[in-house]
Design a protein around this motif. Structure first.
Motif, PDB file in Angstrom:
ATOM      1  N   PRO A  81     -27.672  36.177 -16.245  1.00 31.38           N
ATOM      2  CA  PRO A  81     -27.364  34.863 -16.823  1.00 31.38           C
ATOM      3  C   PRO A  81     -28.272  34.609 -18.032  1.00 31.38           C
ATOM      4  CG  PRO A  81     -27.635  34.701 -14.449  1.00 31.38           C
ATOM      5  CD  PRO A  81     -28.032  36.100 -14.838  1.00 31.38           C
ATOM      6  N   TRP A  82     -27.734  33.901 -19.033  1.00 33.79           N
ATOM      7  CA  TRP A  82     -28.463  33.693 -20.270  1.00 33.79           C
ATOM      8  C   TRP A  82     -29.830  33.053 -20.045  1.00 33.79           C
ATOM      9  CZ3 TRP A  82     -30.871  30.054 -23.103  1.00 33.79           C
ATOM     10  CH2 TRP A  82     -31.206  30.394 -24.405  1.00 33.79           C
ATOM     11  N   VAL A  83     -29.905  32.063 -19.161  1.00 29.72           N
ATOM     12  CA  VAL A  83     -31.169  31.362 -18.918  1.00 29.72           C
ATOM     13  C   VAL A  83     -32.215  32.334 -18.360  1.00 29.72           C
ATOM     14  CG1 VAL A  83     -32.270  29.540 -17.565  1.00 29.72           C
ATOM     15  CG2 VAL A  83     -30.066  29.114 -18.639  1.00 29.72           C
ATOM     16  N   SER A 128     -47.289  26.177 -24.476  1.00 33.25           N
ATOM     17  CA  SER A 128     -46.486  25.827 -25.648  1.00 33.25           C
ATOM     18  C   SER A 128     -45.192  26.635 -25.674  1.00 33.25           C
ATOM     19  CB  SER A 128     -47.292  26.024 -26.936  1.00 33.25           C
ATOM     20  OG  SER A 128     -47.553  27.384 -27.173  1.00 33.25           O
ATOM     21  N   ALA A 129     -45.225  27.847 -25.168  1.00 33.98           N
ATOM     22  CA  ALA A 129     -44.004  28.658 -25.104  1.00 33.98           C
ATOM     23  C   ALA A 129     -43.019  28.083 -24.082  1.00 33.98           C
ATOM     24  CB  ALA A 129     -44.344  30.099 -24.756  1.00 33.98           C
ATOM     25  N   ALA A 131     -37.814  25.524 -23.216  1.00 33.05           N
ATOM     26  CA  ALA A 131     -36.986  24.365 -22.867  1.00 33.05           C
ATOM     27  C   ALA A 131     -36.140  23.927 -24.063  1.00 33.05           C
ATOM     28  CB  ALA A 131     -37.862  23.218 -22.379  1.00 33.05           C
ATOM     29  N   VAL A 132     -36.738  23.939 -25.248  1.00 39.07           N
ATOM     30  CA  VAL A 132     -36.002  23.541 -26.452  1.00 39.07           C
ATOM     31  C   VAL A 132     -34.835  24.493 -26.708  1.00 39.07           C
ATOM     32  CG1 VAL A 132     -36.179  23.383 -28.988  1.00 39.07           C
ATOM     33  CG2 VAL A 132     -37.916  22.328 -27.532  1.00 39.07           C
ATOM     34  N   ALA A 150     -37.048  28.102 -34.457  1.00 41.13           N
ATOM     35  CA  ALA A 150     -37.837  27.772 -35.646  1.00 41.13           C
ATOM     36  C   ALA A 150     -38.471  26.391 -35.504  1.00 41.13           C
ATOM     37  CB  ALA A 150     -36.969  27.837 -36.894  1.00 41.13           C
ATOM     38  N   SER A 151     -37.709  25.424 -35.015  1.00 35.63           N
ATOM     39  CA  SER A 151     -38.257  24.073 -34.815  1.00 35.63           C
ATOM     40  C   SER A 151     -39.410  24.096 -33.815  1.00 35.63           C
ATOM     41  CB  SER A 151     -37.167  23.124 -34.320  1.00 35.63           C
ATOM     42  OG  SER A 151     -36.150  23.026 -35.268  1.00 35.63           O
ATOM     43  N   ALA A 152     -39.192  24.777 -32.717  1.00 32.05           N
ATOM     44  CA  ALA A 152     -40.241  24.888 -31.710  1.00 32.05           C
ATOM     45  C   ALA A 152     -41.424  25.683 -32.253  1.00 32.05           C
ATOM     46  CB  ALA A 152     -39.683  25.543 -30.444  1.00 32.05           C
ATOM     47  N   GLY A 153     -41.147  26.652 -33.120  1.00 31.18           N
ATOM     48  CA  GLY A 153     -42.206  27.480 -33.700  1.00 31.18           C
ATOM     49  C   GLY A 153     -43.164  26.694 -34.572  1.00 31.18           C
TER      50      GLY A 153
END
Length: 173
Positions: free
Chosen positions: A44-46, A85-86, A91-92, A121-124
């Motif tokens: 599964p993708w998750v 942070s990862a 989650a994002v 990228a946003s989370a990065g």
């Protein structure tokens, strides 16, 4: 001269650190996105995303410790803080992909990659701030010790007050 050079490597400027963060983190992120897509054929993708996130976080944290923020090998504490942070970044990306699946019945691989990489990228960018200001902040403070200037000490005597003992004049240097 060598000490100044090693300190420069140990504590790169914000722009240099961000460029290295993008290079190493982005390289690991792009590779990870293809790995997630490949693993999603069997899992599964998750679950595929979780597995790749763990492996890529360990690799990226080590690269950031050594090259991005110039502190040598990452400590277990830094790995744990980076993992936090990862987890937020995971989650994002999951929320972004779940929203995509709700909005588009059968998204193509290109759209999935675009959404995944945009969320990454946003989370990065947020991760860079956390890693620089929290996780690897100790490396920068140790690499570039601050020098405090000595402040002159001024002696004051209230007007009209008579000294209790012999008069001693103190001059601050």
């Amino acid at each position: 001269m060598e000490t100044a050079h090693s300190q420069e490597q140990a504590a790169p400027a914000a722009f240099t650190a961000f460029a290295r963060f993008v290079l190493f983190g982005g390289g690991v992120g792009i590779t990870s996105s293809f790995a997630v897509s490949a693993l999603a054929c069997w899992f599964p993708w998750v679950l595929a995303n979780a597995l790749i996130t763990v492996v890529s976080t360990l690799l990226a944290t080590e690269l950031h410790a050594r090259f991005t923020f110039g502190g040598g090998r990452a400590t277990w504490r830094q790995h744990a803080q980076s993992a936090g942070s990862a987890a937020v970044a995971y989650a994002v990306t999951c929320v972004a992909m779940l929203i995509l699946q709700q909005l588009v019945a059968a998204p193509g691989a290109v759209l999935e990659q675009a959404v995944y990489l945009s969320a990454s990228a946003s989370a990065g960018v947020a991760r860079f701030a956390v890693l620089r200001l929290v996780v690897f902040a100790r490396n920068r403070s140790q690499a570039a010790p601050t020098v405090r200037a000595a402040r002159p000490v001024h002696a004051t005597v209230a007007r009209g007050a008579a000294p209790a003992g012999p008069a001693v004049l103190c001059h601050a240097a």
